[in-house]
Design an enzyme around this catalytic site. Structure first.
Site, PDB file in Angstrom:
ATOM      1  N   LYS A  35       4.846  -8.452 -59.094  1.00  0.00           N
ATOM      2  CA  LYS A  35       3.460  -8.924 -58.928  1.00  0.00           C
ATOM      3  C   LYS A  35       2.734  -8.819 -60.271  1.00  0.00           C
ATOM      4  CE  LYS A  35       2.392  -4.375 -57.095  1.00  0.00           C
ATOM      5  NZ  LYS A  35       1.103  -3.736 -57.108  1.00  0.00           N
ATOM      6  N   ARG A 132      -4.820   2.954 -47.189  1.00  0.00           N
ATOM      7  CA  ARG A 132      -5.303   1.748 -47.853  1.00  0.00           C
ATOM      8  C   ARG A 132      -4.979   0.600 -46.888  1.00  0.00           C
ATOM      9  NH1 ARG A 132      -2.989   0.457 -53.800  1.00  0.00           N
ATOM     10  NH2 ARG A 132      -1.196  -0.004 -52.483  1.00  0.00           N
ATOM     11  N   TYR A 256     -17.644   0.443 -86.178  1.00  0.00           N
ATOM     12  CA  TYR A 256     -18.839   0.497 -85.327  1.00  0.00           C
ATOM     13  C   TYR A 256     -19.207   1.925 -84.971  1.00  0.00           C
ATOM     14  CZ  TYR A 256     -18.735  -4.546 -84.418  1.00  0.00           C
ATOM     15  OH  TYR A 256     -18.787  -5.906 -84.546  1.00  0.00           O
ATOM     16  N   MET A 304     -13.456  -6.110 -81.198  1.00  0.00           N
ATOM     17  CA  MET A 304     -12.913  -7.228 -80.424  1.00  0.00           C
ATOM     18  C   MET A 304     -11.569  -7.709 -80.972  1.00  0.00           C
ATOM     19  SD  MET A 304     -14.644 -10.897 -79.499  1.00  0.00           S
ATOM     20  CE  MET A 304     -16.046 -10.259 -78.644  1.00  0.00           C
TER      21      MET A 304
END
Ligand SMILES: Cc1ncc(COP(=O)(O)O)c(C=O)c1O
Length: 365
Positions: A35, A132, A256, A304
């Site tokens: 999956k 679940r 940053y 990024m």
């Protein structure tokens, strides 16, 4: 054109890892979880490699994933782990010879809308404690009645999913397996319990079918066992390259927020990979990568399109050098821990900007 970021997937490693699973669970059939694009490794190439290595069945989350494999002429049995969500999906699942995992009464109602002659193959999912998906264990007699009343439906088996299989000290796994076995005492049909952690750490979870995912991609699912010690080979290598190497003085800051401060005069490497490729911004300073085979740490925030490295351990590193973010020698599960996550999420989080290359047997493209 040289790709900035390349994920090289060694399909022979996937096939090797299937053999490791077979050795661990020699009496079980193997349903391989492919999956989420085979955990980000590429659904079709991985499914084809597993099929060529004789896997017994494949498992996907939903119909779209199964259709992608059928359209690529993958013939192996395919189970839909979350089953179907509409009568159209139910009809298509029968047409494509998919095995439908049924976890709730509303799904039974959908399947009942199929023509009576439909040759439906199904698994019943039981909730043994994960809470679940799955029928309560007390529904087993009712589900047996459902089957008796629908002679064209073929039961593949009964499955359950473990909540804590990766916690070797937990007694919950033994409780889940005990409850599942007790509910099915004397009930015909195959059983499936263990995922990767379950089948490795819990011999009782190696039932008629095992359902490994992560182990097939070469990662250890257990905190106290390395993939290498289990004989697993990492299937994916993620690489980028240095696009700048610059020296800075002690006290200067990098990137940053000025998160990293240089403790000494030192070389900083800039690598052409960032969160837009799937390298989480949550990675801490100190996260390791390999440059010239040597471990060096992240220094500064992920941006990024770039990350920055402390290159003091390889001062000879140059622009153009390959940087390995995970793969052989640098397990993805170890790297993931530096962003407080798991290898599954790193693999599934790779974005479309990453160039994929699939190596077949003997390293051929
Ligand atoms: C029902 C089910 N079985 C098996 C697996 C495979 O698990 P793993 O990748 O931990 O082996 C999954 C994955 O989440 C799953 O949801």
């Amino acid at each position: 054109m040289i790709p900035r970021v390349t994920a090289t997937v060694d399909l022979s490693a996937v096939q090797h890892n299937l053999q490791v699973v077979r050795t661990l669970a020699p009496r079980s059939r193997v349903m391989a979880a492919v999956k989420a694009a085979a955990y980000g490794h590429g659904a079709v190439p991985v499914a084809r490699a597993l099929e060529a290595a004789g896997v017994d069945a494949l498992a996907v989350a939903c119909l779209e994933e199964a259709m992608e494999l059928r359209q690529a002429h993958v013939q192996a049995p395919i189970a839909l782990l979350e089953g179907v969500i509409s009568s159209e999906e139910a009809a298509l699942a029968v047409y494509e010879r998919l095995q439908v995992v049924v976890h709730d009464h509303w799904q039974l109602a959908l399947l009942d809308e199929l023509p009576e002659s439909s040759r439906l193959s199904l698994w019943f999912k039981l909730d043994s404690g994960m809470h679940r998906l799955g029928f309560p264990l007390s529904d087993v007699p009712q589900l047996q009645r459902v089957l008796r009343e629908r002679p064209n439906w073929k039961l593949c088996g009964w499955l359950t999913h473990l909540a804590c299989a990766d916690e070797p000290g937990s007694d919950f796994t033994a409780q889940q397996i005990g409850a599942f076995d007790a509910a099915l005492q004397g009930v015909p049909g195959a059983r499936s319990i263990g995922n990767s952690a379950g089948l490795i750490a819990w011999p009782q979870a190696r039932a008629d079918w095992v359902r490994p995912g992560l182990a097939l991609y070469g990662c250890s699912p257990l905190p106290d066992r390395s993939a290498q010690s289990l004989g697993l080979r990492p299937a994916m290598k993620l690489e980028s390259r240095l696009i700048a190497v610059r020296w800075f003085e002690a006290g200067e800051s990098i990137g940053y927020g000025r998160r990293y401060r240089c403790p000494a005069r030192m070389p900083i490497g800039v690598v052409a990979v960032g969160y837009a490729d799937g390298i989480h911004r949550a990675f801490a300073d100190g996260t390791p990568v390999l440059v010239q085979g040597q471990r060096v740490p992240f220094a500064g925030r992920v941006s990024m399109d770039m990350i920055t490295l402390d290159l003091r351990a390889v001062p000879q590193a140059q622009v153009g050098d390959t940087v390995q973010l995970w793969g052989p020698g640098l397990p993805a599960e170890e790297v993931a821990a530096h962003a407080d996550t798991i290898a599954y999420e790193l693999f599934c989080g790779l974005t479309q900007r990453v160039h994929f290359r699939h190596l077949h047997a003997a390293g051929e493209d």
